[in-house]
Design a protein around this motif. Structure first.
Motif, PDB file in Angstrom:
ATOM      1  N   HIS A 169       7.673  37.811  18.541  1.00 37.74           N
ATOM      2  CA  HIS A 169       6.261  38.015  18.221  1.00 37.74           C
ATOM      3  C   HIS A 169       5.704  36.808  17.466  1.00 37.74           C
ATOM      4  O   HIS A 169       6.360  36.249  16.587  1.00 37.74           O
ATOM      5  N   ALA A 170       4.483  36.414  17.801  1.00 33.04           N
ATOM      6  CA  ALA A 170       3.847  35.280  17.132  1.00 33.04           C
ATOM      7  C   ALA A 170       2.384  35.575  16.855  1.00 33.04           C
ATOM      8  O   ALA A 170       1.700  36.216  17.666  1.00 33.04           O
ATOM      9  N   CYS A 171       1.908  35.094  15.704  1.00 40.82           N
ATOM     10  CA  CYS A 171       0.483  35.086  15.391  1.00 40.82           C
ATOM     11  C   CYS A 171      -0.063  33.707  15.735  1.00 40.82           C
ATOM     12  O   CYS A 171       0.690  32.734  15.867  1.00 40.82           O
ATOM     13  N   LEU A 172      -1.375  33.611  15.872  1.00 41.80           N
ATOM     14  CA  LEU A 172      -2.028  32.351  16.213  1.00 41.80           C
ATOM     15  C   LEU A 172      -3.180  32.115  15.255  1.00 41.80           C
ATOM     16  O   LEU A 172      -4.028  32.998  15.059  1.00 41.80           O
ATOM     17  N   PHE A 173      -3.216  30.925  14.647  1.00 43.03           N
ATOM     18  CA  PHE A 173      -4.225  30.605  13.632  1.00 43.03           C
ATOM     19  C   PHE A 173      -5.107  29.470  14.121  1.00 43.03           C
ATOM     20  O   PHE A 173      -4.614  28.400  14.489  1.00 43.03           O
ATOM     21  N   GLU A 174      -6.422  29.703  14.111  1.00 39.40           N
ATOM     22  CA  GLU A 174      -7.400  28.696  14.481  1.00 39.40           C
ATOM     23  C   GLU A 174      -7.980  28.118  13.172  1.00 39.40           C
ATOM     24  O   GLU A 174      -8.732  28.805  12.474  1.00 39.40           O
ATOM     25  N   PRO A 175      -7.610  26.888  12.805  1.00 40.45           N
ATOM     26  CA  PRO A 175      -7.908  26.401  11.453  1.00 40.45           C
ATOM     27  C   PRO A 175      -9.369  26.066  11.196  1.00 40.45           C
ATOM     28  O   PRO A 175      -9.830  26.178  10.050  1.00 40.45           O
ATOM     29  N   ASP A 176     -10.117  25.649  12.205  1.00 39.71           N
ATOM     30  CA  ASP A 176     -11.499  25.234  11.969  1.00 39.71           C
ATOM     31  C   ASP A 176     -12.367  26.412  11.544  1.00 39.71           C
ATOM     32  O   ASP A 176     -13.176  26.299  10.614  1.00 39.71           O
ATOM     33  N   ALA A 177     -12.209  27.546  12.222  1.00 36.78           N
ATOM     34  CA  ALA A 177     -12.958  28.752  11.862  1.00 36.78           C
ATOM     35  C   ALA A 177     -12.171  29.655  10.921  1.00 36.78           C
ATOM     36  O   ALA A 177     -12.676  30.687  10.497  1.00 36.78           O
ATOM     37  N   ARG A 178     -10.918  29.281  10.639  1.00 34.86           N
ATOM     38  CA  ARG A 178     -10.030  30.048   9.755  1.00 34.86           C
ATOM     39  C   ARG A 178      -9.848  31.474  10.289  1.00 34.86           C
ATOM     40  O   ARG A 178      -9.960  32.451   9.572  1.00 34.86           O
ATOM     41  N   VAL A 179      -9.535  31.529  11.573  1.00 36.37           N
ATOM     42  CA  VAL A 179      -9.344  32.796  12.273  1.00 36.37           C
ATOM     43  C   VAL A 179      -7.854  33.005  12.529  1.00 36.37           C
ATOM     44  O   VAL A 179      -7.185  32.133  13.083  1.00 36.37           O
ATOM     45  N   LEU A 180      -7.342  34.166  12.138  1.00 37.35           N
ATOM     46  CA  LEU A 180      -5.940  34.508  12.366  1.00 37.35           C
ATOM     47  C   LEU A 180      -5.851  35.666  13.348  1.00 37.35           C
ATOM     48  O   LEU A 180      -6.372  36.758  13.090  1.00 37.35           O
ATOM     49  N   ILE A 181      -5.195  35.430  14.477  1.00 38.78           N
ATOM     50  CA  ILE A 181      -4.942  36.474  15.473  1.00 38.78           C
ATOM     51  C   ILE A 181      -3.551  37.021  15.187  1.00 38.78           C
ATOM     52  O   ILE A 181      -2.560  36.309  15.306  1.00 38.78           O
ATOM     53  N   THR A 182      -3.476  38.301  14.801  1.00 42.70           N
ATOM     54  CA  THR A 182      -2.227  38.842  14.271  1.00 42.70           C
ATOM     55  C   THR A 182      -1.385  39.616  15.274  1.00 42.70           C
ATOM     56  O   THR A 182      -0.265  40.027  14.937  1.00 42.70           O
ATOM     57  N   GLY A 183      -1.879  39.817  16.506  1.00 41.36           N
ATOM     58  CA  GLY A 183      -1.106  40.666  17.408  1.00 41.36           C
ATOM     59  C   GLY A 183      -0.849  42.005  16.744  1.00 41.36           C
ATOM     60  O   GLY A 183      -1.770  42.645  16.230  1.00 41.36           O
ATOM     61  N   ASP A 184       0.427  42.420  16.707  1.00 35.88           N
ATOM     62  CA  ASP A 184       0.750  43.722  16.119  1.00 35.88           C
ATOM     63  C   ASP A 184       1.596  43.623  14.855  1.00 35.88           C
ATOM     64  O   ASP A 184       2.148  44.630  14.407  1.00 35.88           O
ATOM     65  N   VAL A 185       1.707  42.424  14.266  1.00 36.01           N
ATOM     66  CA  VAL A 185       2.472  42.338  13.009  1.00 36.01           C
ATOM     67  C   VAL A 185       1.742  43.082  11.904  1.00 36.01           C
ATOM     68  O   VAL A 185       2.356  43.757  11.076  1.00 36.01           O
ATOM     69  N   VAL A 186       0.409  42.973  11.888  1.00 34.83           N
ATOM     70  CA  VAL A 186      -0.450  43.843  11.085  1.00 34.83           C
ATOM     71  C   VAL A 186      -1.669  44.173  11.926  1.00 34.83           C
ATOM     72  O   VAL A 186      -2.117  43.363  12.737  1.00 34.83           O
ATOM     73  N   ASP A 224      -5.782  30.940   3.587  1.00 35.83           N
ATOM     74  CA  ASP A 224      -6.695  30.087   4.346  1.00 35.83           C
ATOM     75  C   ASP A 224      -7.447  30.853   5.431  1.00 35.83           C
ATOM     76  O   ASP A 224      -8.179  30.250   6.212  1.00 35.83           O
ATOM     77  N   THR A 225      -7.259  32.168   5.476  1.00 35.12           N
ATOM     78  CA  THR A 225      -7.851  32.971   6.547  1.00 35.12           C
ATOM     79  C   THR A 225      -9.180  33.575   6.116  1.00 35.12           C
ATOM     80  O   THR A 225      -9.281  34.158   5.030  1.00 35.12           O
ATOM     81  N   ALA A 226     -10.192  33.428   6.944  1.00 42.14           N
ATOM     82  CA  ALA A 226     -11.494  34.043   6.693  1.00 42.14           C
ATOM     83  C   ALA A 226     -11.696  35.290   7.533  1.00 42.14           C
ATOM     84  O   ALA A 226     -12.358  36.238   7.109  1.00 42.14           O
ATOM     85  N   ILE A 227     -11.127  35.297   8.751  1.00 41.44           N
ATOM     86  CA  ILE A 227     -11.313  36.413   9.677  1.00 41.44           C
ATOM     87  C   ILE A 227      -9.970  36.764  10.300  1.00 41.44           C
ATOM     88  O   ILE A 227      -9.278  35.885  10.822  1.00 41.44           O
ATOM     89  N   VAL A 228      -9.606  38.046  10.259  1.00 38.83           N
ATOM     90  CA  VAL A 228      -8.395  38.540  10.902  1.00 38.83           C
ATOM     91  C   VAL A 228      -8.796  39.257  12.189  1.00 38.83           C
ATOM     92  O   VAL A 228      -9.644  40.171  12.170  1.00 38.83           O
ATOM     93  N   LEU A 229      -8.175  38.854  13.291  1.00 36.21           N
ATOM     94  CA  LEU A 229      -8.388  39.507  14.580  1.00 36.21           C
ATOM     95  C   LEU A 229      -7.097  40.218  14.948  1.00 36.21           C
ATOM     96  O   LEU A 229      -6.145  39.590  15.433  1.00 36.21           O
ATOM     97  N   PRO A 230      -7.013  41.540  14.730  1.00 39.67           N
ATOM     98  CA  PRO A 230      -5.772  42.277  14.966  1.00 39.67           C
ATOM     99  C   PRO A 230      -5.619  42.704  16.420  1.00 39.67           C
ATOM    100  O   PRO A 230      -6.591  42.704  17.197  1.00 39.67           O
ATOM    101  N   GLY A 231      -4.403  43.094  16.775  1.00 40.10           N
ATOM    102  CA  GLY A 231      -4.154  43.606  18.115  1.00 40.10           C
ATOM    103  C   GLY A 231      -4.696  44.994  18.330  1.00 40.10           C
ATOM    104  O   GLY A 231      -4.910  45.423  19.475  1.00 40.10           O
TER     105      GLY A 231
END
Length: 238
Positions: A169-186, A224-231
């Motif tokens: 499992h992997a999360c993906l972080f977009e640094p310019d917009a500080r967006v973290l895509i968490t999948g199902d870890v959270v 460093d995260t502003a927005i969390v995008l969960p699964g």
């Protein structure tokens, strides 16, 4: 009838889609589209509709990035790849699951201890109807090409290894917009969770390795995260 719950343009070229049961993210720009996850097999028309909602066309799809190989995140990728000539990629450690050389997926037997809990049977029936028990493996899938992914849309994503929910499992972080895509870890919600809107873990039976999943959740650095995008569940602004 399956319907998208909501769409949110969280930053230029980044559309978060809260699907019927799981979520995906549409990156668009420079005449190209890349997806992170893509729902169940039955969600394929909704994924294509969300691409159009972003102002692009499904034919612009270049690549599908998979956080993990569960049917509700991987499910429509094989058909999308065939229809639009897109590549499918995931973390190297997750390739066996995405290719279905192994299967790290919740089973009906895993649900039996929880079958009397409210919502379990309904969730299971809907998952099966959406193609959750189907063959969703993508034998042609390849590994991410490094720890930083340069997207054809002009975005870049940092890969964050978060094993436990599945082995790779992997999360993906977009640094310019500080967006973290968490999948199902959270996640922020799920049909089998009572609360919605706060970061939490899925029920233990969903995890391949419960202890590792908990450790990965604890290790997430959200400074460093502003927005969390969960699964699963709505997006969360920090």
């Amino acid at each position: 009838m399956r319907e998208i719950r909501s769409t949110s343009e969280v930053a230029p070229g980044i559309l978060f889609v809260e699907g019927p049961a799981s979520n995906w993210t549409v990156f668009h720009g420079d005449g190209a589209v890349e997806l992170v996850d893509c729902g169940y097999p039955a969600d394929r028309p909704l994924v294509e509709a969300s691409i159009r909602a972003a102002g692009a066309e499904p034919a612009d799809l270049r690549r599908i990035l998979i956080t993990h190989g569960h049917s509700d995140h991987l499910g429509s990728s094989r058909e999308l790849a065939v229809r639009h000539g897109a590549a499918v990629q995931t973390a190297a450690a997750e390739l066996p699951n995405v290719r279905r050389e192994v299967t790290e997926q919740v089973t009906v037997a895993d649900l039996l201890p929880s079958v009397l809990k409210r919502g379990t049977v309904r969730w299971a029936v809907e998952a099966i109807r959406a193609g959750g028990l189907g063959d969703v493996g993508v034998p042609s899938a390849t590994a991410f090409d490094g720890d930083t992914l340069e997207l054809s849309t002009g975005h870049r994503l940092h890969v964050v290894a978060t094993p436990g929910h599945t082995s790779g499992h992997a999360c993906l972080f977009e640094p310019d917009a500080r967006v973290l895509i968490t999948g199902d870890v959270v996640v922020t919600g799920h049909a089998l969770l009572r609360e919605s809107g706060e970061l939490q873990q899925l029920p233990a039976f969903f995890h391949h390795d419960v202890a590792a999943a908990a450790a990965s959740a604890r290790s997430l650095d959200l400074c460093d995260t502003a927005i969390v995008l969960p699964g699963h569940g709505p997006l969360l602004r920090l």
